[in-house]
Design a protein around this motif. Structure first.
Motif, PDB file in Angstrom:
ATOM      1  N   HIS A 141       0.648  -1.153  -0.102  1.00  0.00           N
ATOM      2  CA  HIS A 141       0.065   0.059   0.005  1.00  0.00           C
ATOM      3  C   HIS A 141       0.900   1.370  -0.078  1.00  0.00           C
ATOM      4  O   HIS A 141       0.235   2.370  -0.173  1.00  0.00           O
ATOM      5  CB  HIS A 141      -1.022  -0.002   1.144  1.00  0.00           C
ATOM      6  CG  HIS A 141      -0.238  -0.162   2.449  1.00  0.00           C
ATOM      7  ND1 HIS A 141      -0.150  -1.573   3.104  1.00  0.00           N
ATOM      8  CD2 HIS A 141       0.638   0.725   3.305  1.00  0.00           C
ATOM      9  CE1 HIS A 141       0.381  -1.327   4.191  1.00  0.00           C
ATOM     10  NE2 HIS A 141       0.992  -0.189   4.490  1.00  0.00           N
ATOM     11  N   SER A 142       2.062   1.173   0.380  1.00  0.00           N
ATOM     12  CA  SER A 142       3.181   2.440   0.389  1.00  0.00           C
ATOM     13  C   SER A 142       3.351   2.848  -1.033  1.00  0.00           C
ATOM     14  O   SER A 142       4.163   3.985  -1.210  1.00  0.00           O
ATOM     15  CB  SER A 142       4.130   2.079   1.304  1.00  0.00           C
ATOM     16  OG  SER A 142       5.074   0.943   0.913  1.00  0.00           O
ATOM     17  N   THR A 143       3.403   1.984  -2.135  1.00  0.00           N
ATOM     18  CA  THR A 143       4.150   2.422  -3.415  1.00  0.00           C
ATOM     19  C   THR A 143       3.119   1.784  -4.297  1.00  0.00           C
ATOM     20  O   THR A 143       2.150   1.227  -4.480  1.00  0.00           O
ATOM     21  CB  THR A 143       5.497   1.646  -3.508  1.00  0.00           C
ATOM     22  OG1 THR A 143       5.113   0.128  -3.615  1.00  0.00           O
ATOM     23  CG2 THR A 143       6.400   1.839  -2.507  1.00  0.00           C
ATOM     24  N   ALA A 201       6.204   6.643  -4.380  1.00  0.00           N
ATOM     25  CA  ALA A 201       5.330   6.339  -3.036  1.00  0.00           C
ATOM     26  C   ALA A 201       3.965   6.936  -3.166  1.00  0.00           C
ATOM     27  O   ALA A 201       3.443   7.960  -4.074  1.00  0.00           O
ATOM     28  CB  ALA A 201       5.980   7.567  -2.076  1.00  0.00           C
ATOM     29  N   THR A 246       1.306   8.726   3.708  1.00  0.00           N
ATOM     30  CA  THR A 246       1.296   7.279   2.890  1.00  0.00           C
ATOM     31  C   THR A 246       0.494   6.418   3.762  1.00  0.00           C
ATOM     32  O   THR A 246       0.651   6.322   4.923  1.00  0.00           O
ATOM     33  CB  THR A 246       2.906   6.969   2.914  1.00  0.00           C
ATOM     34  OG1 THR A 246       3.413   7.709   1.921  1.00  0.00           O
ATOM     35  CG2 THR A 246       3.069   5.500   2.451  1.00  0.00           C
ATOM     36  N   GLY A 285      -0.679   3.324   5.746  1.00  0.00           N
ATOM     37  CA  GLY A 285      -0.225   2.359   6.530  1.00  0.00           C
ATOM     38  C   GLY A 285      -0.057   2.896   7.948  1.00  0.00           C
ATOM     39  O   GLY A 285       0.233   4.150   8.187  1.00  0.00           O
ATOM     40  N   ALA A 304      10.763   0.962   1.752  1.00  0.00           N
ATOM     41  CA  ALA A 304       9.580   1.851   0.947  1.00  0.00           C
ATOM     42  C   ALA A 304      10.814   2.881   0.399  1.00  0.00           C
ATOM     43  O   ALA A 304      10.484   3.164  -1.137  1.00  0.00           O
ATOM     44  CB  ALA A 304       8.577   2.334   1.399  1.00  0.00           C
ATOM     45  N   LEU A 327      10.402   8.751   0.247  1.00  0.00           N
ATOM     46  CA  LEU A 327       9.647   8.726   1.639  1.00  0.00           C
ATOM     47  C   LEU A 327      10.724   9.209   2.784  1.00  0.00           C
ATOM     48  O   LEU A 327      12.051   8.770   2.716  1.00  0.00           O
ATOM     49  CB  LEU A 327       9.297   7.309   2.053  1.00  0.00           C
ATOM     50  CG  LEU A 327       8.021   6.997   1.207  1.00  0.00           C
ATOM     51  CD1 LEU A 327       7.860   5.326   0.902  1.00  0.00           C
ATOM     52  CD2 LEU A 327       6.636   7.811   1.382  1.00  0.00           C
ATOM     53  N   ARG A 375       9.218   4.035  10.882  1.00  0.00           N
ATOM     54  CA  ARG A 375       7.842   4.290  10.134  1.00  0.00           C
ATOM     55  C   ARG A 375       8.347   5.142   9.129  1.00  0.00           C
ATOM     56  O   ARG A 375       9.254   6.185   9.228  1.00  0.00           O
ATOM     57  CB  ARG A 375       7.054   4.846  11.196  1.00  0.00           C
ATOM     58  CG  ARG A 375       6.319   4.085  12.077  1.00  0.00           C
ATOM     59  CD  ARG A 375       5.546   2.888  11.378  1.00  0.00           C
ATOM     60  NE  ARG A 375       4.990   2.093  12.429  1.00  0.00           N
ATOM     61  CZ  ARG A 375       5.442   0.887  13.018  1.00  0.00           C
ATOM     62  NH1 ARG A 375       6.785   0.595  12.716  1.00  0.00           N
ATOM     63  NH2 ARG A 375       4.953   0.291  14.023  1.00  0.00           N
ATOM     64  N   GLU A 376       7.583   4.949   7.961  1.00  0.00           N
ATOM     65  CA  GLU A 376       8.131   5.787   6.675  1.00  0.00           C
ATOM     66  C   GLU A 376       6.684   6.617   6.188  1.00  0.00           C
ATOM     67  O   GLU A 376       5.595   6.018   6.467  1.00  0.00           O
ATOM     68  CB  GLU A 376       8.636   5.078   5.484  1.00  0.00           C
ATOM     69  CG  GLU A 376       9.874   4.466   5.772  1.00  0.00           C
ATOM     70  CD  GLU A 376      10.489   3.392   4.662  1.00  0.00           C
ATOM     71  OE1 GLU A 376      11.091   4.055   3.797  1.00  0.00           O
ATOM     72  OE2 GLU A 376       9.885   2.325   4.252  1.00  0.00           O
ATOM     73  N   ASP A 377       6.865   7.643   5.547  1.00  0.00           N
ATOM     74  CA  ASP A 377       5.762   8.416   4.960  1.00  0.00           C
ATOM     75  C   ASP A 377       6.532   9.521   4.222  1.00  0.00           C
ATOM     76  O   ASP A 377       7.305   9.990   4.128  1.00  0.00           O
ATOM     77  CB  ASP A 377       5.100   8.946   6.247  1.00  0.00           C
ATOM     78  CG  ASP A 377       3.442   9.506   5.918  1.00  0.00           C
ATOM     79  OD1 ASP A 377       2.670   8.519   6.270  1.00  0.00           O
ATOM     80  OD2 ASP A 377       3.238  10.939   5.164  1.00  0.00           O
TER      81      ASP A 377
END
Length: 264
Positions: A11-13, A32, A52, A54, A149, A156, A172-174
């Motif tokens: 779901h992040s890319t 992203a 993003t 998640g 990601a 991100l 965590r990434e965003d």
């Protein structure tokens, strides 16, 4: 041997077609994902942030904590609306939110109507934590290793929570740097780790005022970044007793406040 990176969450890319120059070839590329998330309290919208997808419950909790809303929990809404999270925040006073928050993925304080609206509502950080300069220098690389990601998209930001020994607790990434930190703080809230008096936060980019604000609300004594801080970020770190480390790369580090927490 370089550790194998995990695949980024689906779901992040997303895959798009791109023309590459000067070769002139059209190929698939991975970018992203960015989508809005509406946050509600008692069924009423109080914020919309671009993020993003998640770890949305963590994001909602971290955002609410940073805004002084004193949340208890976060869940999907009863109507199962897409891209929406319902926060439980007993005693929430709608008058505290004089506007409907709208935050972009690039800047969490954009759109705030007055300087008073971003005032930090947290006491100075109290902590006896110290960390070696060697461990500080290792944190960005350890965070980068957890950025699946980013490795796939290059688009991100990330925040990591570490122990004083440099061990990764969560990452965590965003697309939004403030969202990545909110997710980490929300996870820490769920795990009962707040205040973060015995931990370090590390971010993948620059240090803005808002990131220092969030660290202060979370009670974290040390904030580390690969990039540079702003003048207001340094002023706030000094005011709240946070050790601010910028330009942490290649064994080098600039300590802008409370250097006594960094040992040899």
């Amino acid at each position: 041997m370089t550790p194998k990176r995990e695949a980024p969450p689906a779901h992040s890319t997303a895959v798009v077609r791109v023309l590459r120059l000067p070769a002139g070839e059209t190929v698939d590329d991975r970018v992203a994902v960015e989508e809005p998330l509406e946050l509600r309290i008692d069924g009423n919208p109080v914020a919309v942030t671009m993020r993003t997808p998640g770890h949305d419950e963590e994001l909602a909790l971290g955002f609410a904590l940073s805004e002084g809303l004193q949340p208890v929990s976060a869940r999907l809404p009863d109507d199962l609306a897409v891209n929406t999270i319902e926060l439980e925040a007993p005693g929430f006073d709608p008058a505290r939110v004089a506007r409907s928050f709208y935050t972009t993925s690039s800047c969490g304080v954009c759109g705030k109507g007055a300087l008073e609206a971003i005032a930090v509502e947290s006491p100075p950080v109290e902590s006896t934590l110290t960390i070696s300069g060697t461990h500080v220098g290792q944190l960005p690389d350890r965070l980068r290793a957890a950025q699946a990601a980013f490795a796939s998209t290059g688009g991100l930001h990330a925040t990591g929570l570490f122990t004083a020994a440099g061990e990764l607790v969560s990452a965590r990434e965003d697309v939004g740097r403030h969202n990545a930190m909110d997710k980490v703080i929300g996870r820490a809230f769920l795990d009962g780790l707040l205040p973060l008096a015995d931990h370090i936060l590390c971010v993948s980019g620059r240090l803005s005022f808002e990131l220092v604000q969030k660290a202060a609300v979370a009670g974290c004594p040390v904030l580390v970044a690969v990039g540079a801080p702003s003048s207001l970020a340094v002023e706030l770190a000094v005011d709240r007793g946070i050790t601010l480390c910028g330009f942490v790369r290649d064994g080098r580090c600039n300590v802008y406040s409370r250097p006594e927490r960094i040992t040899d």
